[in-house]
Design a protein around this motif. Sequence first.
Motif, PDB file in Angstrom:
ATOM      1  N   GLY A  64     -52.246  -3.239 -45.132  1.00 28.79           N
ATOM      2  CA  GLY A  64     -52.438  -2.384 -43.964  1.00 28.79           C
ATOM      3  C   GLY A  64     -51.168  -1.942 -43.274  1.00 28.79           C
ATOM      4  O   GLY A  64     -51.178  -0.984 -42.497  1.00 28.79           O
ATOM      5  N   THR A  65     -50.048  -2.617 -43.541  1.00 31.54           N
ATOM      6  CA  THR A  65     -48.790  -2.218 -42.905  1.00 31.54           C
ATOM      7  C   THR A  65     -48.154  -1.024 -43.605  1.00 31.54           C
ATOM      8  O   THR A  65     -47.291  -0.370 -43.031  1.00 31.54           O
ATOM      9  CB  THR A  65     -47.775  -3.379 -42.895  1.00 31.54           C
ATOM     10  OG1 THR A  65     -47.355  -3.660 -44.234  1.00 31.54           O
ATOM     11  CG2 THR A  65     -48.378  -4.618 -42.277  1.00 31.54           C
ATOM     12  N   THR A  92     -50.129   1.087 -46.247  1.00 33.18           N
ATOM     13  CA  THR A  92     -51.068   2.054 -46.814  1.00 33.18           C
ATOM     14  C   THR A  92     -52.336   2.104 -45.973  1.00 33.18           C
ATOM     15  O   THR A  92     -52.784   1.097 -45.418  1.00 33.18           O
ATOM     16  CB  THR A  92     -51.478   1.692 -48.262  1.00 33.18           C
ATOM     17  OG1 THR A  92     -52.090   0.402 -48.272  1.00 33.18           O
ATOM     18  CG2 THR A  92     -50.288   1.705 -49.195  1.00 33.18           C
ATOM     19  N   LYS A  93     -52.906   3.272 -45.890  1.00 30.07           N
ATOM     20  CA  LYS A  93     -54.214   3.478 -45.260  1.00 30.07           C
ATOM     21  C   LYS A  93     -55.054   4.319 -46.198  1.00 30.07           C
ATOM     22  O   LYS A  93     -54.646   5.415 -46.578  1.00 30.07           O
ATOM     23  CB  LYS A  93     -54.060   4.188 -43.911  1.00 30.07           C
ATOM     24  CG  LYS A  93     -53.191   3.486 -42.893  1.00 30.07           C
ATOM     25  CD  LYS A  93     -53.812   2.211 -42.375  1.00 30.07           C
ATOM     26  CE  LYS A  93     -52.916   1.594 -41.289  1.00 30.07           C
ATOM     27  NZ  LYS A  93     -53.446   0.317 -40.781  1.00 30.07           N
ATOM     28  N   PRO A  94     -56.250   3.842 -46.588  1.00 28.43           N
ATOM     29  CA  PRO A  94     -56.847   2.532 -46.338  1.00 28.43           C
ATOM     30  C   PRO A  94     -56.289   1.480 -47.279  1.00 28.43           C
ATOM     31  O   PRO A  94     -55.324   1.730 -47.998  1.00 28.43           O
ATOM     32  CB  PRO A  94     -58.330   2.792 -46.627  1.00 28.43           C
ATOM     33  CG  PRO A  94     -58.299   3.840 -47.710  1.00 28.43           C
ATOM     34  CD  PRO A  94     -57.130   4.726 -47.380  1.00 28.43           C
ATOM     35  N   LEU A  95     -56.916   0.296 -47.283  1.00 27.19           N
ATOM     36  CA  LEU A  95     -56.520  -0.756 -48.206  1.00 27.19           C
ATOM     37  C   LEU A  95     -57.038  -0.467 -49.614  1.00 27.19           C
ATOM     38  O   LEU A  95     -58.045   0.231 -49.784  1.00 27.19           O
ATOM     39  CB  LEU A  95     -57.099  -2.099 -47.743  1.00 27.19           C
ATOM     40  CG  LEU A  95     -56.401  -2.802 -46.582  1.00 27.19           C
ATOM     41  CD1 LEU A  95     -57.237  -3.990 -46.137  1.00 27.19           C
ATOM     42  CD2 LEU A  95     -55.013  -3.270 -47.000  1.00 27.19           C
ATOM     43  N   PHE A 133     -55.305   7.315 -51.047  1.00 31.33           N
ATOM     44  CA  PHE A 133     -54.666   6.943 -49.781  1.00 31.33           C
ATOM     45  C   PHE A 133     -54.452   8.159 -48.889  1.00 31.33           C
ATOM     46  O   PHE A 133     -54.021   9.221 -49.350  1.00 31.33           O
ATOM     47  CB  PHE A 133     -53.325   6.249 -50.028  1.00 31.33           C
ATOM     48  CG  PHE A 133     -53.476   4.898 -50.671  1.00 31.33           C
ATOM     49  CD1 PHE A 133     -53.982   3.822 -49.966  1.00 31.33           C
ATOM     50  CD2 PHE A 133     -53.129   4.708 -51.999  1.00 31.33           C
ATOM     51  CE1 PHE A 133     -54.137   2.581 -50.555  1.00 31.33           C
ATOM     52  CE2 PHE A 133     -53.267   3.473 -52.609  1.00 31.33           C
ATOM     53  CZ  PHE A 133     -53.787   2.408 -51.872  1.00 31.33           C
ATOM     54  N   CYS A 134     -54.740   7.970 -47.603  1.00 34.67           N
ATOM     55  CA  CYS A 134     -54.521   9.038 -46.618  1.00 34.67           C
ATOM     56  C   CYS A 134     -53.056   9.141 -46.228  1.00 34.67           C
ATOM     57  O   CYS A 134     -52.542  10.231 -45.984  1.00 34.67           O
ATOM     58  CB  CYS A 134     -55.349   8.771 -45.356  1.00 34.67           C
ATOM     59  SG  CYS A 134     -57.120   8.653 -45.636  1.00 34.67           S
ATOM     60  N   ARG A 135     -52.388   7.981 -46.158  1.00 34.15           N
ATOM     61  CA  ARG A 135     -50.992   7.969 -45.738  1.00 34.15           C
ATOM     62  C   ARG A 135     -50.346   6.667 -46.184  1.00 34.15           C
ATOM     63  O   ARG A 135     -51.037   5.670 -46.416  1.00 34.15           O
ATOM     64  CB  ARG A 135     -50.860   8.144 -44.224  1.00 34.15           C
ATOM     65  CG  ARG A 135     -51.712   7.176 -43.423  1.00 34.15           C
ATOM     66  CD  ARG A 135     -51.582   7.413 -41.936  1.00 34.15           C
ATOM     67  NE  ARG A 135     -52.441   6.508 -41.171  1.00 34.15           N
ATOM     68  CZ  ARG A 135     -52.265   6.218 -39.888  1.00 34.15           C
ATOM     69  NH1 ARG A 135     -51.269   6.768 -39.220  1.00 34.15           N
ATOM     70  NH2 ARG A 135     -53.083   5.401 -39.273  1.00 34.15           N
ATOM     71  N   TRP A 194     -45.143   7.233 -40.903  1.00 35.52           N
ATOM     72  CA  TRP A 194     -46.133   7.387 -41.958  1.00 35.52           C
ATOM     73  C   TRP A 194     -45.950   8.749 -42.627  1.00 35.52           C
ATOM     74  O   TRP A 194     -45.609   9.738 -41.966  1.00 35.52           O
ATOM     75  CB  TRP A 194     -47.541   7.282 -41.384  1.00 35.52           C
ATOM     76  CG  TRP A 194     -47.894   5.901 -40.920  1.00 35.52           C
ATOM     77  CD1 TRP A 194     -47.719   5.390 -39.665  1.00 35.52           C
ATOM     78  CD2 TRP A 194     -48.489   4.864 -41.704  1.00 35.52           C
ATOM     79  NE1 TRP A 194     -48.162   4.087 -39.623  1.00 35.52           N
ATOM     80  CE2 TRP A 194     -48.643   3.739 -40.857  1.00 35.52           C
ATOM     81  CE3 TRP A 194     -48.901   4.770 -43.026  1.00 35.52           C
ATOM     82  CZ2 TRP A 194     -49.197   2.543 -41.300  1.00 35.52           C
ATOM     83  CZ3 TRP A 194     -49.454   3.582 -43.472  1.00 35.52           C
ATOM     84  CH2 TRP A 194     -49.599   2.488 -42.615  1.00 35.52           C
ATOM     85  N   GLN A 243     -47.521  11.653 -45.685  1.00 37.68           N
ATOM     86  CA  GLN A 243     -48.737  12.084 -46.362  1.00 37.68           C
ATOM     87  C   GLN A 243     -48.471  13.397 -47.089  1.00 37.68           C
ATOM     88  O   GLN A 243     -47.342  13.886 -47.104  1.00 37.68           O
ATOM     89  CB  GLN A 243     -49.885  12.247 -45.353  1.00 37.68           C
ATOM     90  CG  GLN A 243     -49.561  13.111 -44.166  1.00 37.68           C
ATOM     91  CD  GLN A 243     -50.605  13.008 -43.065  1.00 37.68           C
ATOM     92  OE1 GLN A 243     -51.661  12.410 -43.225  1.00 37.68           O
ATOM     93  NE2 GLN A 243     -50.308  13.598 -41.925  1.00 37.68           N
ATOM     94  N   LYS A 294     -61.416  -7.017 -44.655  1.00 38.34           N
ATOM     95  CA  LYS A 294     -60.523  -7.294 -45.779  1.00 38.34           C
ATOM     96  C   LYS A 294     -60.400  -8.799 -45.979  1.00 38.34           C
ATOM     97  O   LYS A 294     -60.595  -9.596 -45.061  1.00 38.34           O
ATOM     98  CB  LYS A 294     -59.141  -6.700 -45.541  1.00 38.34           C
ATOM     99  CG  LYS A 294     -58.318  -7.426 -44.477  1.00 38.34           C
ATOM    100  CD  LYS A 294     -56.909  -6.850 -44.396  1.00 38.34           C
ATOM    101  CE  LYS A 294     -56.087  -7.598 -43.344  1.00 38.34           C
ATOM    102  NZ  LYS A 294     -54.706  -7.070 -43.241  1.00 38.34           N
TER     103      LYS A 294
END
Length: 266
Positions: free
Chosen positions: A19-20, A22-25, A68-70, A79, A81, A135
């Motif tokens: 989570g630090t 990548t979003k999402p996991l 991944f979104c970002r 972040w 993208q 998670k």
Amino acid sequence: MSEGNQGSKVLLIGIGADGTNTKPLPPVYDDGTFEYVPIPETQTGTAEPMTYANWGFAYQDTTAASYFCRIRPSKDEEWIQGDELDNHPFHRDPNFEALTFGDKKGSNGTGRELRKLRQGDVLGFYAGLQNEGRKHRYVIGHFTVNDVIDLEHHRGERQVELLNESPNNAHSLRFRGEGESKHDDVVIIDGTDPGGLLSRAFQISSYDRFGSSQYYLTDDFAGEFCVRGHDPDGAEKDNKEWLGFKDPLWCDITPEKFRSKTPELR
């Protein structure tokens, strides 16, 4: 270099996208299959060929770039993208195809634990994965230690030779791409079979134990695998319960027993 087997050991290291950065996991599926995704590389000049755009998922018809979104290479960076995300390289550590892993000894590194390994030991890896709910941490792979290379003990041409002898290691790829190492205290573990990703993720964490909003090792895992951990000052402690962020975990069982208790390799 390694000093030979002096009583086999099993060490688990926390790795992979989280989570630090990548979003999402990365996902774990209902049947226990999962996706391994490395962390983003902080040195974009690396010779690593795998990027978010060409990293295909094992159990979905998609790429990491689409999933991944970002991403964020480090907590000190913004972040990113879009096209920048697509072309961003991985820090593929561990590399489960080449069976190699490395880390620094300094702050937030696991190198001081890695250098305790010897030939024949098992280096295992756990990662944070998520289905529809909360998670959890899962053991996702392992390999057998073949050699332990402490780069801090070497300088100049010899250090370069050692990096070249592990050409698929993420730290060697950094050096090849940029002509210098980010850290000079890296410990590289070159592995051998049996090794690779597991066919199914093996959950090791529980949550909300004793009314605390914190992650813990499950009782079954801590007991069956005889887990012990380390305080930040390096002192060993028995009955490891609280699970910090990517803590190194020693298991006081033989490599053979460890392999028999975890799912088969892919």
